[in-house]
Design an enzyme around this catalytic site. Structure first.
Site, PDB file in Angstrom:
ATOM      1  N   GLY A 104      16.089   1.664  60.879  1.00  0.00           N
ATOM      2  CA  GLY A 104      16.720   2.627  61.810  1.00  0.00           C
ATOM      3  C   GLY A 104      17.672   2.157  62.591  1.00  0.00           C
ATOM      4  N   GLN A 110      23.955   1.225  69.212  1.00  0.00           N
ATOM      5  CA  GLN A 110      24.033  -0.196  68.643  1.00  0.00           C
ATOM      6  C   GLN A 110      25.124  -0.254  68.038  1.00  0.00           C
ATOM      7  OE1 GLN A 110      19.753   0.703  66.888  1.00  0.00           O
ATOM      8  NE2 GLN A 110      19.863  -1.605  67.137  1.00  0.00           N
ATOM      9  N   CYS A 159      14.310  -5.623  66.158  1.00  0.00           N
ATOM     10  CA  CYS A 159      15.453  -4.638  66.611  1.00  0.00           C
ATOM     11  C   CYS A 159      16.682  -5.336  66.024  1.00  0.00           C
ATOM     12  CB  CYS A 159      15.505  -4.314  67.950  1.00  0.00           C
ATOM     13  SG  CYS A 159      16.913  -3.355  68.627  1.00  0.00           S
ATOM     14  N   LEU A 160      17.605  -4.531  65.462  1.00  0.00           N
ATOM     15  CA  LEU A 160      18.799  -5.026  64.726  1.00  0.00           C
ATOM     16  C   LEU A 160      19.643  -5.741  65.857  1.00  0.00           C
ATOM     17  CD1 LEU A 160      19.770  -2.363  62.110  1.00  0.00           C
ATOM     18  CD2 LEU A 160      18.851  -4.915  61.646  1.00  0.00           C
ATOM     19  N   HIS A 186      16.402   3.857  72.398  1.00  0.00           N
ATOM     20  CA  HIS A 186      17.610   3.251  72.467  1.00  0.00           C
ATOM     21  C   HIS A 186      18.425   4.352  73.207  1.00  0.00           C
ATOM     22  CE1 HIS A 186      17.900  -0.514  70.362  1.00  0.00           C
ATOM     23  NE2 HIS A 186      17.176  -0.261  69.397  1.00  0.00           N
ATOM     24  N   HIS A 206      11.002   4.039  68.783  1.00  0.00           N
ATOM     25  CA  HIS A 206      11.965   2.884  69.101  1.00  0.00           C
ATOM     26  C   HIS A 206      13.268   3.402  69.132  1.00  0.00           C
ATOM     27  CE1 HIS A 206      13.003  -1.305  68.126  1.00  0.00           C
ATOM     28  NE2 HIS A 206      14.175  -0.719  67.873  1.00  0.00           N
ATOM     29  N   GLU A 207      13.773   4.073  68.313  1.00  0.00           N
ATOM     30  CA  GLU A 207      15.167   4.610  67.946  1.00  0.00           C
ATOM     31  C   GLU A 207      15.621   5.661  69.146  1.00  0.00           C
ATOM     32  OE1 GLU A 207      17.124   3.275  66.491  1.00  0.00           O
ATOM     33  OE2 GLU A 207      15.523   2.137  65.093  1.00  0.00           O
TER      34      GLU A 207
HETATM   35 NI    NI Z   1      16.441  -1.246  67.829  1.00  0.00          NI
END
Ligand code: NI
Length: 173
Positions: free
Chosen positions: A46, A51, A95-96, A141, A137-138
């Site tokens: 995701g 991000q 998380c990326l 963000h 989670h997304e």
């Molecule tokens: Ni994340």
């Protein structure tokens, strides 16, 4: 389409709430294409627009893998969690934007999310397990919230210490 740089923890935009999308146009679809390409390149499941440095309420998810080729691939614009279960679920999350860091996060086990796709068509998803977690989670963000915010103060401090150390080592190497 292009792979974009992923914003890392510490950069201000990750903490800013995203702005609602008003135009479902080619610019939006090009953003979505870049987000998908960036997500696949980074091997994430995701990614949210902040991000890649774009403060808009857009996220993409792809939970398909060899074990579950039917698991969904989603584009969500202006998504909202409209219902969440009282029952909770604990699982490790990463998380990326905070690479190589992971900890167990407690979240509602099931959620209903509504939003739009990149064409402006309404989308509603009833999710459990990994999809429910990834959606929450997304969507977090898009509100400037990160998974580390759900940890206890003690665990968050420990993770941040480890993160800072890994960043210093990265800068040296
Ligand atoms: Ni994340």
């Amino acid at each position: 389409m292009a792979v974009r740089r992923i914003v890392l923890l510490g950069e201000e935009i990750l903490r800013e709430p995203g702005v609602e999308v008003e135009a479902f146009d080619d610019e939006l679809r090009s953003l979505v294409a870049d987000m998908q390409e960036t997500m696949y390149f980074a091997e994430g499941i995701g990614l949210a627009a902040p991000q890649i440095g774009v403060s808009l309420r857009v996220c993409v998810l792809d939970l398909r893998d060899e074990d579950d080729p039917e698991a969904g691939r989603w584009v969500l614009v202006n998504p909202v969690v409209v219902e969440s279960s009282d029952e909770e679920d604990k699982a490790p999350e990463g998380c990326l934007s905070i690479p190589d860091m992971e900890d167990v996060v407690t979240r509602p086990a099931r959620v209903t999310v509504s939003g739009f796709d990149a064409q402006g068509e309404a989308v509603e998803i009833e999710a459990d397990e990994l999809l429910a977690r990834a959606l929450q989670h997304e969507i977090d963000h898009l509100d400037g919230v990160l998974f580390i915010d759900h940890l206890s103060t003690f665990k968050r401090r420990a993770l941040l210490k480890k993160w800072k150390k890994s960043q210093k080592e990265g800068a040296k190497g």
